[in-house]
Design an enzyme around this catalytic site. Structure first.
Site, mmCIF file in Angstrom:
data_model
loop_
_atom_site.group_PDB
_atom_site.id
_atom_site.type_symbol
_atom_site.label_atom_id
_atom_site.label_comp_id
_atom_site.label_asym_id
_atom_site.label_seq_id
_atom_site.Cartn_x
_atom_site.Cartn_y
_atom_site.Cartn_z
ATOM 1 N N PRO A 1 4.702 -5.332 -0.635
ATOM 2 C CA PRO A 1 4.746 -4.142 -1.493
ATOM 3 C C PRO A 1 4.638 -4.500 -2.970
ATOM 4 O O PRO A 1 5.187 -5.498 -3.420
ATOM 5 C CB PRO A 1 6.131 -3.553 -1.199
ATOM 6 C CG PRO A 1 6.959 -4.733 -0.808
ATOM 7 C CD PRO A 1 6.034 -5.716 -0.136
ATOM 8 N N TYR B 1 -8.599 5.749 -12.951
ATOM 9 C CA TYR B 1 -8.523 6.399 -11.634
ATOM 10 C C TYR B 1 -8.297 7.907 -11.731
ATOM 11 O O TYR B 1 -8.080 8.557 -10.705
ATOM 12 C CB TYR B 1 -7.374 5.822 -10.796
ATOM 13 C CG TYR B 1 -7.264 4.320 -10.789
ATOM 14 C CD1 TYR B 1 -8.249 3.528 -10.207
ATOM 15 C CD2 TYR B 1 -6.159 3.687 -11.355
ATOM 16 C CE1 TYR B 1 -8.134 2.143 -10.205
ATOM 17 C CE2 TYR B 1 -6.043 2.305 -11.347
ATOM 18 C CZ TYR B 1 -7.036 1.542 -10.770
ATOM 19 O OH TYR B 1 -6.918 0.174 -10.757
ATOM 20 N N CYS C 1 -11.444 5.019 -29.656
ATOM 21 C CA CYS C 1 -12.617 5.881 -29.838
ATOM 22 C C CYS C 1 -13.402 6.047 -28.551
ATOM 23 O O CYS C 1 -14.547 5.587 -28.442
ATOM 24 C CB CYS C 1 -13.534 5.291 -30.900
ATOM 25 S SG CYS C 1 -12.621 4.812 -32.345
ATOM 26 N N GLU C 2 -12.785 6.636 -27.556
ATOM 27 C CA GLU C 2 -13.474 6.946 -26.304
ATOM 28 C C GLU C 2 -12.835 8.209 -25.766
ATOM 29 O O GLU C 2 -11.605 8.323 -25.746
ATOM 30 C CB GLU C 2 -13.256 5.831 -25.266
ATOM 31 C CG GLU C 2 -13.760 4.497 -25.709
ATOM 32 C CD GLU C 2 -14.251 3.634 -24.551
ATOM 33 O OE1 GLU C 2 -14.546 4.169 -23.471
ATOM 34 O OE2 GLU C 2 -14.340 2.428 -24.765
ATOM 35 N N ARG D 1 3.438 -1.603 -5.757
ATOM 36 C CA ARG D 1 3.710 -0.343 -6.442
ATOM 37 C C ARG D 1 5.072 0.260 -6.055
ATOM 38 O O ARG D 1 5.802 0.748 -6.913
ATOM 39 C CB ARG D 1 2.619 0.657 -6.049
ATOM 40 C CG ARG D 1 2.632 1.954 -6.827
ATOM 41 C CD ARG D 1 1.647 2.959 -6.196
ATOM 42 N NE ARG D 1 0.357 2.415 -5.899
ATOM 43 C CZ ARG D 1 -0.688 2.411 -6.723
ATOM 44 N NH1 ARG D 1 -0.582 2.985 -7.896
ATOM 45 N NH2 ARG D 1 -1.839 1.876 -6.356
ATOM 46 N N GLY E 1 0.768 -1.248 0.000
ATOM 47 C CA GLY E 1 0.000 0.000 0.000
ATOM 48 C C GLY E 1 0.791 1.286 0.000
ATOM 49 O O GLY E 1 0.213 2.361 -0.211
ATOM 50 N N TYR F 1 1.081 -1.826 -12.207
ATOM 51 C CA TYR F 1 -0.306 -1.706 -12.670
ATOM 52 C C TYR F 1 -0.380 -1.081 -14.063
ATOM 53 O O TYR F 1 -1.312 -0.352 -14.373
ATOM 54 C CB TYR F 1 -1.154 -0.940 -11.641
ATOM 55 C CG TYR F 1 -1.055 -1.531 -10.251
ATOM 56 C CD1 TYR F 1 -1.566 -2.804 -10.003
ATOM 57 C CD2 TYR F 1 -0.411 -0.861 -9.205
ATOM 58 C CE1 TYR F 1 -1.456 -3.382 -8.749
ATOM 59 C CE2 TYR F 1 -0.295 -1.438 -7.945
ATOM 60 C CZ TYR F 1 -0.819 -2.692 -7.724
ATOM 61 O OH TYR F 1 -0.701 -3.268 -6.482
HETATM 62 N N1 LLP Z 1 -1.503 -6.970 -0.829
HETATM 63 C C1 LLP Z 1 -2.814 -7.026 -1.161
HETATM 64 C C2 LLP Z 1 -3.664 -7.975 -0.445
HETATM 65 C C3 LLP Z 1 -3.329 -6.195 -2.164
HETATM 66 O O1 LLP Z 1 -4.627 -6.261 -2.465
HETATM 67 C C4 LLP Z 1 -2.463 -5.296 -2.830
HETATM 68 C C5 LLP Z 1 -2.976 -4.417 -3.882
HETATM 69 C C6 LLP Z 1 -1.099 -5.281 -2.476
HETATM 70 C C7 LLP Z 1 -0.659 -6.124 -1.460
HETATM 71 C C8 LLP Z 1 -0.109 -4.384 -3.123
HETATM 72 O O2 LLP Z 1 -0.403 -3.053 -2.888
HETATM 73 P P1 LLP Z 1 0.615 -1.907 -3.356
HETATM 74 O O3 LLP Z 1 1.863 -2.017 -2.530
HETATM 75 O O4 LLP Z 1 0.902 -2.113 -4.774
HETATM 76 O O5 LLP Z 1 -0.155 -0.662 -3.097
HETATM 77 N N2 LLP Z 1 -4.664 -1.159 -9.843
HETATM 78 C C9 LLP Z 1 -4.538 -0.157 -8.804
HETATM 79 C C10 LLP Z 1 -3.952 -0.698 -7.544
HETATM 80 C C11 LLP Z 1 -4.749 -1.852 -6.958
HETATM 81 C C12 LLP Z 1 -4.108 -2.427 -5.738
HETATM 82 C C13 LLP Z 1 -4.803 -3.653 -5.295
HETATM 83 N N3 LLP Z 1 -4.200 -4.346 -4.186
HETATM 84 C C14 LLP Z 1 -3.716 1.021 -9.339
HETATM 85 O O6 LLP Z 1 -3.330 1.010 -10.505
HETATM 86 O O7 LLP Z 1 -3.510 1.981 -8.611
#
Ligand code: LLP
Length: 421
Positions: free
Chosen positions: A277, A319, A346-347, A279, A239, A375
């Protein structure tokens, strides 16, 4: 530290100029830096060195086999959310004992595959899921190691589509019910509790929500231990946000700052701490390289029409996410223009940025859409029968194709027309 820098006015990935990649592979193309991936991973391991820890890279952020293999070699584990991601992680050489399996809707088939592989932990999100895993494990003569994902009811801020830790989200078990559910497990011989799990959202830009959630979970851990449960692991989820907009001074804490906070909070509690982690490992390690197909001016706006589109990279459309768009050739004129940067689909939603001030650009020039390593490719699709974008991994002065661009024939191969037509 990012590996995408200008050298002699040419934007490079490490020591390879992006224009060289465009010439050899074509555009659009995702380009990743091995050095940045490793730097980001190492930031976590060094920040958490005072803890018994596991960095389980969240595979969903970028699941290319080369990316996973690189991280595996550096010692990473994996957080997977499907049978497919499990196969990717195992094929990349990630030790099963470093794999955690998250997600609200695991199928019994996925549970079976994970038990067979001998993964480290299932993160379980509901009682029915717990019962399902118990029966699969008993059937296989195994005991499934689990943590319960607890929803601590904390607002992590950020985009509503990626917020997960509030009581009204579908994720985890309500913290007020947690104690009872842990008690239920005592009657399930196919389940062995080892810990507690949380994940409160994504692109979280301050430490406060993490701290708040950790305080709540630590209280719960204390209670559970007093109840006699053997809680040895705490999966703090992923997150942590990254900096998308270079024009603002604000930026999320680094993995080092975050890791230090977690270490300070959890060090005294005899826990193996799992990080998930995604992102913050892959985000700034990639760009989407694209060519300006046309420039359309004269009306209310001036449009840069790229050869990349929303199907290739959906974050801005989905987003409203801000991503930097940088010219690959830095130029020297100093003249700037406000562009709407769009794709060919086309959007109206096929827009990467509006009224973005950039150096004056010309048709045929290249741009790099930044922070696209997480992502990006994983969320691409073939809308408009556009081939999935190829991926390239750079290391020093070499680059390799790690996913090739499929031909239209290959795309159509999976489809069949029944003989009755
Ligand atoms: N663990 C779980 C259980 C998760 O659901 C997620 C992401 C992560 C770890 C990794 O989170 P991160 O460190 O990447 O924040 N597609 C969206 C992001 C969706 C994240 C979903 N869960 C975007 O492009 O922002």
């Amino acid at each position: 530290m990012t590996s995408f820098q200008y050298q002699n006015r040419q934007l490079c990935a490490e020591d390879v100029s992006l224009s060289q990649i465009a010439t050899s592979i074509g555009t659009p193309v995702y380009v990743y830096s091995a050095a940045t991936l490793i730097d980001n991973f190492t930031a976590y391991t060094s920040a958490a060195s005072g803890l018994d820890h596991l960095i389980a890279y969240s595979v969903k952020a970028n699941s290319n086999l080369a990316v996973l293999s690189l991280l595996a070699k550096a010692g990473a584990g994996a957080d997977v959310v499907s049978g497919g991601e499990l196969v990717r992680a195992l094929r990349s050489g990630i030790d099963p004992q470093k794999i955690v399996f998250s997600g609200v809707g695991k199928t019994q088939e996925e549970m079976r595959a994970a038990l067979k592989a001998g993964i480290y932990q299932f993160n379980i999100e509901s009682v029915p899921e717990l019962l399902s895993l118990n029966s699969v494990a008993l059937d296989m003569g195994k005991i499934a190691p689990i943590a319960l994902r607890i929803n601590p009811d904390v607002d992590a801020g950020g985009h509503e589509k990626i917020s997960t830790g509030k009581a009204e989200n579908k994720f985890g078990i309500d913290i007020r019910l947690a104690r009872d559910v842990y008690t239920t497990i005592l009657d399930l011989p196919g389940i062995a509790v080892q810990g507690v799990d949380m994940h409160i959202g994504s692109q979280i830009e301050t430490l406060a929500p993490f701290e708040m959630a950790m305080d709540k979970i630590l209280d719960l851990i204390m209670t559970l231990r007093a109840d006699g449960h053997n809680i040895t692991t705490y999966d703090v989820g992923g997150g942590l946000g990254i900096r998308y907009d270079k024009s603002t001074a604000d930026h999320p804490p680094s993995p080092i700052e975050y890791g230090k906070m977690v270490t300070d909070k959890l060090q005294a509690h005899q826990l193996k701490v799992i990080f998930e982690p995604g992102r913050s490992i892959a985000g700034n390690a990639g760009v989407l390289l694209s060519k300006i197909q046309y420039i359309k001016s004269g009306g209310a706006r001036t449009f840069l029409i790229l050869d990349a589109a929303m199907n290739d990279f959906i974050r801005p459309s989905l987003y409203g996410a801000h991503h930097g768009v940088d010219p690959v050739d830095e130029g020297a004129s100093g003249e700037t223009v406000d562009y709407d940067i769009v794709g060919p689909v086309c959007e109206t939603g096929d827009t990467f940025a509006t009224l973005r001030t950039m150096p004056k650009m010309a048709q045929g020039q290249l741009v790099a859409i930044g922070q696209a390593g997480a992502y990006g490719a994983v969320q691409a699709c073939e809308y408009n029968t556009r081939a999935l974008v190829p991926e390239v991994l750079v290391s020093g002065n070499r680059f390799d194709i790690i996913r090739k661009r499929p031909s239209i024939d290959e795309i159509l191969q999976a489809e069949t027309v029944p003989d009755w037509i």
